[in-house]
Design a protein around this motif. Structure first.
Motif, short mmCIF file in Angstrom:
data_model
loop_
_atom_site.label_atom_id
_atom_site.label_comp_id
_atom_site.label_asym_id
_atom_site.label_seq_id
_atom_site.Cartn_x
_atom_site.Cartn_y
_atom_site.Cartn_z
N VAL A 1 43.52 16.84 -26.46
CA VAL A 1 42.74 17.93 -26.90
C VAL A 1 43.35 18.37 -28.44
CG1 VAL A 1 41.90 20.21 -26.65
CG2 VAL A 1 42.34 18.75 -24.60
N ASP A 2 42.41 18.25 -29.38
CA ASP A 2 42.87 18.53 -30.74
C ASP A 2 42.68 20.14 -31.09
OD1 ASP A 2 43.71 18.65 -33.47
OD2 ASP A 2 42.10 17.29 -34.26
N GLU A 3 43.55 20.97 -31.08
CA GLU A 3 43.13 22.35 -31.35
C GLU A 3 43.01 22.61 -32.46
OE1 GLU A 3 45.57 25.15 -29.21
OE2 GLU A 3 46.25 23.81 -27.59
N VAL B 1 38.64 22.08 -19.36
CA VAL B 1 38.90 22.45 -20.99
C VAL B 1 37.79 23.59 -21.26
CG1 VAL B 1 38.70 21.60 -23.24
CG2 VAL B 1 39.49 20.05 -21.38
N LYS C 1 41.69 30.91 -28.33
CA LYS C 1 42.46 30.02 -27.48
C LYS C 1 41.69 28.71 -27.19
CE LYS C 1 46.05 30.10 -24.04
NZ LYS C 1 47.34 29.87 -24.83
N VAL C 2 42.11 27.55 -27.16
CA VAL C 2 41.83 26.43 -26.44
C VAL C 2 42.28 26.51 -25.13
CG1 VAL C 2 41.54 23.91 -26.40
CG2 VAL C 2 41.26 25.28 -28.58
N SER D 1 41.39 21.33 -34.57
CA SER D 1 39.73 20.66 -34.83
C SER D 1 38.97 21.99 -34.82
CB SER D 1 39.23 19.81 -33.96
OG SER D 1 39.31 20.11 -32.67
N GLN E 1 43.46 24.68 -21.78
CA GLN E 1 43.54 23.31 -20.97
C GLN E 1 44.35 23.47 -19.66
OE1 GLN E 1 44.92 19.91 -22.99
NE2 GLN E 1 44.25 18.47 -21.07
N ARG F 1 40.44 25.35 -35.42
CA ARG F 1 41.32 26.28 -36.08
C ARG F 1 40.44 26.86 -37.14
NH1 ARG F 1 46.51 23.86 -36.27
NH2 ARG F 1 46.86 24.01 -34.20
N VAL G 1 36.93 27.07 -24.48
CA VAL G 1 37.59 27.65 -25.43
C VAL G 1 37.21 28.93 -25.33
CG1 VAL G 1 37.32 25.68 -27.16
CG2 VAL G 1 35.27 27.01 -26.70
N ALA H 1 32.82 26.43 -31.42
CA ALA H 1 34.10 25.88 -31.32
C ALA H 1 33.99 24.70 -29.88
CB ALA H 1 35.10 26.99 -31.00
N LEU I 1 35.01 20.94 -30.91
CA LEU I 1 36.30 20.67 -30.41
C LEU I 1 36.42 19.29 -30.18
CD1 LEU I 1 39.27 21.98 -29.25
CD2 LEU I 1 38.16 21.64 -26.90
#
Ligand code: FES
Ligand code: FES
Lengths: 765, 154
Positions: free
Chosen positions: A253-255, A274, A266-267, A257, A269, A259, A276, A287, A291
C-alpha cells in the motif's frame, strides 16, 4: 485472454462422473479447528426484571425497551400498540427505546419476520405483569381489592367510584419497579411472565387498529436521525478500499499516493483490510479512490458467469444433502404416471439493494468501544466487535440507529467493524459509509438456486407424483459468521456456512411426494459473491418452481388453475381460503389457461402485439399464508412484460396494525415483481459487474403494478409475520400469467424482454 | 480550501471547504442538514435531491463551487414535525414510507412537480418520479400522498 479469466475447462475438472471444483477455494480452516472461540451471541439486561422491559416516567410516559429493532417496517409502532393495549395507556404515551445493548434484554436478531410472533408475546407478557404489579400497588393505596379496579388511560380507579383513583405515574413514575418476573429460555424462545393472564383479544381496542407509525413524521421532515446521520464530537470520516478482483490481497500500500490530499489522517491496513481516514468525508472519498494498492494475484476465481454458475451447482457434490419430505413411493408413481413432467428452474444471485449503503460510527477508546449502526442483530454486532478488537463484550456499547430498508442485508452488518478498526487506528470516532460500488459490489448476495421437478398426472388429471430437487449455495455470511473486516484480519469462518431448507414451499397434499435439497460448497473468504439471507430467503425460487410446475400440470389437464390447486388443499383450510379470496377479489373466471392444449378459452387475450393473461400462485411462511393473482401484458414484439395488477389475499393470524400490514404487502409484492422481472447479479470470474443502479436496475414508478389487498384477520390466532410472506408468490404468479398470455413457460428469472422474446421465438426457454 | 457563499433555506451561509466537494457533503457535514441523503453519489437514485432555483437537482453530483449564491432549499426548508408543509402532511396522512431513506428525494421532487403542475395525473406523477428509486417499494403510497396534497391544495 483477459488477465483474470479462466476457461470453464480449467474451472471444472471431471473425475469419474463426479465433477469437482478446481481452483475455486483457498483452504479454509474452521474456527474451531484453530482452537478459536466461536462468537457468542448473548448479553443484555436480565429478562427477569420488570425494569428491563418498561419504565413509567413522572408524566406518565411509558418507555418500552426492546432489542427487536424496527427496520423501517413499523414493528416499533406495533410492539408499542401491544404494550399500550395490555397496560391500558394512551398510544401517545408510549416511547420506544430500541436496540441499545446496555438498556435492553437480548431478544435475538430481527429477521425472518418473527418480531410480532416472538417479541410480541414477550412484550405483551411484560406489560401484563407490569399491569398486575401496578394494580397490586393501587389496591394497597386505594384500599380496594385489585378485582374491583379498572384502568383507563394509565389511571387506576375503583369500579363504581371513579373519584377514588391513582395514576400509574403516581404509583411508580420516575422510580424503578424493582419487581421480579418469571423468565426462561432466551432470545426468540424467551418466555416472560407466562403465568400472568393477558387481556382477552375480544377486548382489544388498540391492537387491530391502524395506529400511525411513530417514526414516519420526522422521516418526512429531515428530523429523524438514521445511522447515516449520527455525528459525534471529534468524528473523522473513513472509507474502505476493496480489491478490484475477487480474492486478491494487498501486497503493498503506497501511503504517499494520498499524502497530497488535504485532510487525510491515516491509511489503515490490517491483514487484508485497507481503509483511509480523513478529516472530511470528501477527502476520505478522494483518498480511497487515489490510494495506490498493489494487489496480489488471486488464488481463486468465480465461475465465469451466471450460466457457468448453474453448471457448477448442477455438477458439484453438495456438502449437505437433505430430505424434506418423503411420502409414498415417488419413483413408482412416476413410472406409472399417464403423463410425466420434468423441468428445471433457475433463480439468480440477487441483491438486497439498500438505497442508503452500509454506514456506522465507532468510537474505540482503549479497551472500550461505542458503536452506532442499523444492525439487525445488536448483540451479535456488539460481540463481533469485541472479538475483532480483543476486548470484553460488555465493553462494547452498541446503539441502534435505523438504517436503510435492508431485507436481511444488515443481519451481517459489516460497516461497524470497518469503523471500529479505523477508529482504533486513529484514536478518534470514525464514521464509515460504503460507496455505492462497495454496497452493490460487496453486499452479501441472495444465493442462486437450481431446482428440478419431476411430476406426474394420472389419466384423470390427478397429481400422482412430485419429486422436487433443489441445489443451492449456503449462506456464508449470515447469523454468527465473522464480518468482512474480521475475515480480512484473520478470523476464520466456519467451514461451509449455513445450509438450510429442504422443502418445496408449497402445502399440497400429494400422496407420493419427495423433496430434497443439496447445499453446494462456496467460498468463505471475503468475496463479492458472499451469500446471506435475502427477503423470504430461498422461498421465492421454490414457489416459482413449484407453482410453475403446478400450472403446467393444470394446463395439461385442462383444469382451471385455482380449481386444480384447491384439490390438494383439503388439509390446509387457511391456504384454500386465501386462494378463494384472492380469486374472488380479482374477478377470476374459472377456465383452463388459454395456453393449455385442450379446450381452453381460445386465443390469447389482448390485441395486436399486446397479449394479456392472468396467473395465480400461493405461498406460506412460518404460519402466514398468501395467494396472489397477477394480471400482465406481454408485448410480443419486444418481449416486455408489464404487470398491471396483483391481487393479494393475506392471512397472518391476528392483525396488529392493518395499515402497517398493507404497507408491508404493497412493498413485498412490488419488490417481488422487481426481483422476478429484472434483477440479476452479473459477474465474471474476477468479480461482480453490476455495481450501480444502471447496471442493476430495480423497479421504477412507471413499472409499478397496482396492488389490491384482502386481509383476513384471525382474531383467535397469535400474530405471525407480514414482512416477507407476500413477496414469495409474486414471481410465480407473473410467470403463470405470462404463460396464460402467450403460452410460453418462463423457467428462469429474471423475465427480461430478451429472455421472453427468445422464449416466444423458441416456444419455451 | 476556499470560502464559498451559499443561500440555503433562505439563509446566507459561508463554508470553508474544498471547492470540488459535492454540495451533498457540505449540506450534511458543514451545515448539519440531514434531510438530503447519500444513496449512490452517481445521480442515479434521487436520495440527495434538493431544490435549486425552482428545479429538483441531485446534490451528490454538483460541486459546491458551482452553486455559489444559488437559492437552495432542502427538506428542512419545507417544514417540521411541529409545522409540516402540506406535502409533508399528505405523506404523513398516507403513511407513505417504510424506511424512508428515499423520502427526501420523493418529497423534494414532488414539490417541484406540484409547483409546476398543481393537479398532475397519476401518469404525470409516475413520470416525474421515475428517476427516484425506492427499495422498500412505497411507490403506490407516494403517488397517493402526492394526489392528496394536490387535492387538499385545490
Ligand atoms: S445520491 Fe444523488 S442521485 Fe443518488
Ligand atoms: S422507503 Fe425505504 S427506500 Fe423508500
Amino acid at each position: 485472454m483477459a488477465p483474470h479469466s479462466i476457461s470453464r475447462r480449467d474451472f471444472l475438472k471431471t473425475t469419474g462422473g463426479l465433477v469437482v471444483s478446481f481452483n475455486l477455494f483457498e483452504p479454509v480452516l474452521s474456527l474451531l479447528a484453530q482452537g478459536g472461540t466461536p462468537l457468542s451471541n448473548a448479553g443484555g439486561l436480565s429478562p427477569d426484571q420488570l425494569d428491563s422491559w418498561l419504565a413509567v416516567a413522572p408524566d406518565g410516559t411509558v418507555s418500552v425497551f426492546t432489542s427487536k429493532v424496527d427496520l423501517g417496517t413499523g414493528t416499533g409502532t406495533a410492539l408499542g400498540q401491544i404494550v399500550a393495549e395490555e397496560l391500558d395507556v394512551l398510544i401517545s404515551k408510549i416511547n420506544m427505546e430500541i436496540g441499545d445493548t446496555t438498556r435492553t434484554v437480548d431478544q435475538g436478531r430481527t429477521s425472518a419476520s418473527r418480531t410480532l410472533e416472538r417479541a410480541g408475546p414477550q412484550m405483551r407478557q411484560a406489560a401484563a405483569a407490569a399491569r398486575q404489579e401496578l394494580l397490586k400497588r393501587a389496591s394497597a393505596s386505594l384500599g380496594a381489592p385489585a378485582g374491583q379496579l379498572t384502568v383507563a388511560d394509565g389511571v387506576v380507579s375503583v369500579a363504581g367510584d371513579s373519584a377514588k383513583n391513582i395514576s400509574y405515574a403516581a404509583l411508580v413514575g420516575g422510580k424503578p419497579f424493582d419487581t421480579k418476573v418469571a423468565a426462561s429460555g432466551e432470545q426468540w424462545d424467551l418466555k416472560v411472565a407466562p403465568e400472568v393472564k393477558p387481556k382477552d383479544p375480544k377486548d382489544y381496542k388498540v391492537v387491530g387498529t391502524s395506529v400511525p407509525r411513530f417514526d414516519l413524521p420526522p422521516k418526512f421532515t429531515g428530523e429523524f436521525t438514521y445511522a447515516h446521520d449520527v455525528r459525534v464530537p471529534g468524528m473523522l470520516h473513513g472509507r474502505v478500499v476493496r480489491p478490484p478482483v475477487v480474492n486478491s490481497k494487498p501486497a503493498s500500500v503506497d501511503e504517499a499516493s494520498v499524502r497530497n490530499i488535504p485532510g487525510v489522517v491515516k491509511v489503515v491496513q490490517q491483514g487484508s483490510f485497507v481503509g483511509v481516514v480523513a478529516e472530511t468525508e470528501w477527502a476520505a472519498i478522494r483518498a480511497a479512490r487515489a490510494l495506490k494498492v498493489t494487489w496480489s494475484a488471486p488464488p481463486g476465481r468465480f465461475p465465469a458467469g451466471p450460466d457457468a454458475m448453474y453448471d457448477y451447482l448442477q455438477n458439484t457434490r453438495g456438502f449437505s444433502e437433505r430430505v424434506g419430505v418423503d411420502n409414498g413411493n415417488v419413483a413408482a408413481a412416476l413410472t406409472q404416471a399417464a403423463k410425466r413432467f420434468e423441468a428445471t428452474y433457475r433463480w439468480p444471485f440477487q441483491m438486497h439493494g439498500m438505497i442508503g449503503p452500509s454506514c456506522a460510527v465507532a468510537d474505540v477508546q482503549g479497551d472500550k468501544a461505542t458503536v452506532w449502526s442499523g444492525s439487525q442483530a445488536p448483540f451479535i454486532t456488539r460481540n463481533g466487535i469485541a472479538r475483532l478488537l480483543g476486548i470484553r463484550e460488555e465493553n462494547v456499547h452498541f446503539i441502534y440507529r435505523e438504517g436503510s430498508g435492508c431485507f436481511g442485508r444488515l443481519e451481517p452488518d459489516d460497516a461497524p467493524e470497518d469503523a471500529a478498526l479505523m477508529s482504533r487506528a486513529v484514536g478518534r470516532p470514525v464514521r464509515v459509509q460504503w460507496m455505492r460500488e462497495d454496497e452493490h459490489g460487496w453486499e452479501p448476495k441472495g444465493p442462486p438456486q437450481l431446482i428440478t421437478i419431476r411430476s406426474g398426472l394420472d389419466g384423470q388429471g390427478n397429481v400422482t407424483a412430485w419429486d422436487y430437487a433443489e441445489r443451492t449455495l449456503p449462506w456464508t455470511d449470515a447469523r454468527l459468521s465473522p464480518m468482512l473486516a474480521s475475515r480480512q484480519t484473520g478470523i476464520r469462518p466456519d467451514e461451509n456456512g449455513f445450509a438450510i431448507g429442504g422443502g418445496d414451499g408449497i402445502p399440497y397434499a400429494f400422496a407420493n411426494r419427495k423433496t430434497t435439497a443439496a447445499s453446494i460448497p462456496w467460498m468463505t473468504n471475503p468475496n463479492p459473491l458472499r451469500t446471506a439471507n435475502l427477503r423470504a430467503p430461498y422461498a421465492q425460487a421454490r414457489c416459482f418452481a413449484s407453482e410453475s410446475q403446478m400450472d403446467d400440470m393444470a394446463a395439461a389437464a385442462s383444469i382451471d388453475p385455482v380449481e386444480f390447486r384447491l384439490r390438494y388443499l383439503g388439509e390446509s383450510k387457511r391456504t384454500a381460503d386465501v386462494l378463494r379470496a384472492a380469486a374472488n377479489k380479482a374477478g377470476w373466471q374459472a377456465r383452463p389457461s388459454r395456453a393449455s392444449g385442450g379446450g381452453g378459452g381460445g386465443s390469447a387475450g389482448g390485441s395486436g402485439n399486446i397479449a394479456t393473461g392472468r396467473g395465480v400462485a400461493i405461498s406460506g411462511m412460518a404460519g402466514t399464508v398468501v395467494a396472489q393473482v397477477a394480471d400482465v401484458e406481454v408485448d410480443k414484439s419486444s418481449g416486455k412484460v408489464t404487470v398491471r395488477k396483483v391481487t393479494v389475499a393475506h392471512d397472518c393470524g391476528i392483525i396488529v396494525n392493518p395499515d402497517g400490514l398493507r404497507n408491508q404487502i404493497e412493498g413485498n409484492v412490488i419488490q417481488g415483481a422487481s426481483r422476478a422481472l429484472m434483477e440479476e447479479v452479473v459477474f465474471d470470474s474476477a468479480g461482480v459487474k453490476n455495481v450501480n443502479w444502471n447496471s442493476y436496475p430495480i423497479i421504477r414508478f412507471r413499472e409499478v403494478p397496482d396492488v389490491d389487498i384482502v386481509l383476513i384477520n384471525q382474531r383467535e390466532m397469535p400474530p405471525m409475520g407480514g414482512g416477507e410472506a407476500s413477496s414469495i408468490a409474486t414471481g410465480a404468479a407473473i410467470a403463470n400469467a405470462v404463460f396464460d398470455a402467450v403460452g410460453v413457460r418462463l423457467r428462469q428469472v429474471p423475465f427480461t424482454p430478451e429472455r421472453v422474446l427468445r422464449a416466444l421465438r423458441a416456444g419455451t426457454v | 480550501m476556499a470560502r464559498v457563499s451559499l443561500r440555503v433555506n433562505g439563509t446566507s451561509r459561508v463554508v470553508d471547504t474544498d471547492p470540488t466537494t459535492p454540495l451533498l457533503y457540505v449540506l450534511r457535514n458543514d451545515l448539519s442538514l440531514q434531510g438530503p441523503k447519500f444513496g449512490c453519489g452517481l445521480g442515479q437514485c434521487g436520495a440527495c435531491t434538493v431544490i435549486m432555483d425552482g428545479n429538483a437537482v441531485r446534490s451528490c453530483s454538483l460541486p459546491v463551487s458551482s452553486v455559489r449564491n444559488r437559492a437552495i432549499t432542502t427538506l428542512e426548508g419545507l417544514g417540521t414535525v411541529a409545522r409540516p408543509h402540506p406535502l409533508q402532511r399528505a405523506f404523513i396522512a398516507e403513511q407513505a414510507a417504510q424506511c424512508g431513506m428515499c423520502m427526501n428525494g420523493m418529497i423534494m421532487t414532488a414539490k417541484v412537480l406540484l409547483d409546476k403542475n398543481p393537479n398532475p395525473s397519476a401518469g404525470q406523477i409516475k413520470d416525474a418520479l421515475d428517476g427516484n428509486l425506492c427499495r422498500c417499494a412505497s411507490h403506490l403510497r407516494v403517488i397517493r400522498a402526492i394526489q392528496r396534497a394536490a387535492r387538499e391544495r385545490a
